[in-house]
Design an enzyme around this catalytic site. Sequence first.
Site, PDB file in Angstrom:
ATOM      1  N   SER A 126       0.815  -1.213   0.000  1.00  0.00           N
ATOM      2  CA  SER A 126       0.000   0.000   0.000  1.00  0.00           C
ATOM      3  C   SER A 126       0.844   1.257   0.000  1.00  0.00           C
ATOM      4  O   SER A 126       0.309   2.354  -0.053  1.00  0.00           O
ATOM      5  CB  SER A 126      -0.903   0.022   1.236  1.00  0.00           C
ATOM      6  OG  SER A 126      -0.120   0.023   2.410  1.00  0.00           O
ATOM      7  N   CYS A 127       2.164   1.139   0.056  1.00  0.00           N
ATOM      8  CA  CYS A 127       3.005   2.327   0.164  1.00  0.00           C
ATOM      9  C   CYS A 127       4.223   2.189  -0.719  1.00  0.00           C
ATOM     10  O   CYS A 127       5.022   1.289  -0.535  1.00  0.00           O
ATOM     11  CB  CYS A 127       3.441   2.550   1.612  1.00  0.00           C
ATOM     12  SG  CYS A 127       4.577   3.925   1.809  1.00  0.00           S
ATOM     13  N   GLY A 128       4.380   3.104  -1.681  1.00  0.00           N
ATOM     14  CA  GLY A 128       5.493   2.985  -2.599  1.00  0.00           C
ATOM     15  C   GLY A 128       6.473   4.120  -2.541  1.00  0.00           C
ATOM     16  O   GLY A 128       7.400   4.168  -3.324  1.00  0.00           O
ATOM     17  N   CYS A 130       7.516   5.842   0.730  1.00  0.00           N
ATOM     18  CA  CYS A 130       7.795   6.230   2.099  1.00  0.00           C
ATOM     19  C   CYS A 130       9.117   6.987   2.186  1.00  0.00           C
ATOM     20  O   CYS A 130      10.145   6.504   1.738  1.00  0.00           O
ATOM     21  CB  CYS A 130       7.859   4.999   2.997  1.00  0.00           C
ATOM     22  SG  CYS A 130       6.406   3.956   2.871  1.00  0.00           S
TER      23      CYS A 130
END
Length: 290
Positions: A126-128, A130
């Site tokens: 869900s996070c690319g 950070c």
Amino acid sequence: MEINYTELVSIKHVSVQRIENNETSSFLDTLSVEEPLEIRLSYGSNSDRIQKNISVTMRTPGNDIDLAIGFLFTEGIIASFEDIQDAFAIKMNCLSQKQNIVQVDLKEGFTPNLMQTDRNFYTTSSCGVCGKSSIQSIKTVSPFGNLMRPQIQIHASVFYQLPKKLRIAQSDFESTGGLHASGLFNIQGDLILLTEDVGRHNALDKLIGRSLANQSLPLNEHILLLSGRASFELIQKAAMAGISIIASIGAPSSLAVELATEFNITLLGFLKENRLNIYNSSEQTVILTQ
């Protein structure tokens, strides 16, 4: 360099019990596979190679080499496909998937930009992005930031057709309901390339990695369709590939709109069969309604 693509398992069947109207039944459900992929980089002189673990990302197996190449490019670690000597999956007997590591060997004499790797490149599905510090830092590494773009006119009806075309082509989503997709269309609305992944940023890295390997960048005469929302990291990756028109079926974030404005990218959201919102319109793109 010739890339050897290997088919991997992207869906899995599990036994499920369903309770409906107080009645219990059993059936086989189809799930999207999510497994870690480690991206390794090898560079330096042939007599003294340096190996570095760059990233671990949770992804849907398949097109892993495209994913690794696209990630290295969109993060500014490599500048072009010509920087790569080889890319291959490393088989490990202790892993159930056996191909959860991709190594990318860079050509002798090329020094990768590893300033970005000072932060921990562990990314979930869900996070690319950070740890990205600013929009300005992205502008400094984009190879197409100052590229002259063609003048494009597209009727709104072309965009209305794209979600249906994406759904028809997205076979894994039909069976699992759990995969994001990135679709690349030409200006006439024909689907050129589709990639899927449990992580929306991975799906786009796969698309850009394949386009980089095909030497078809920049993609400034194409439309990128995102199956979900348009987030900051997706606009960043699209900007790295020179994409100037982005449409999303979901909503954009505020920072995504800011980045699209900074890069002069046409950004559309809430795309449906008869409606769209224009969040930013580039100087080179005109959307016709008559």
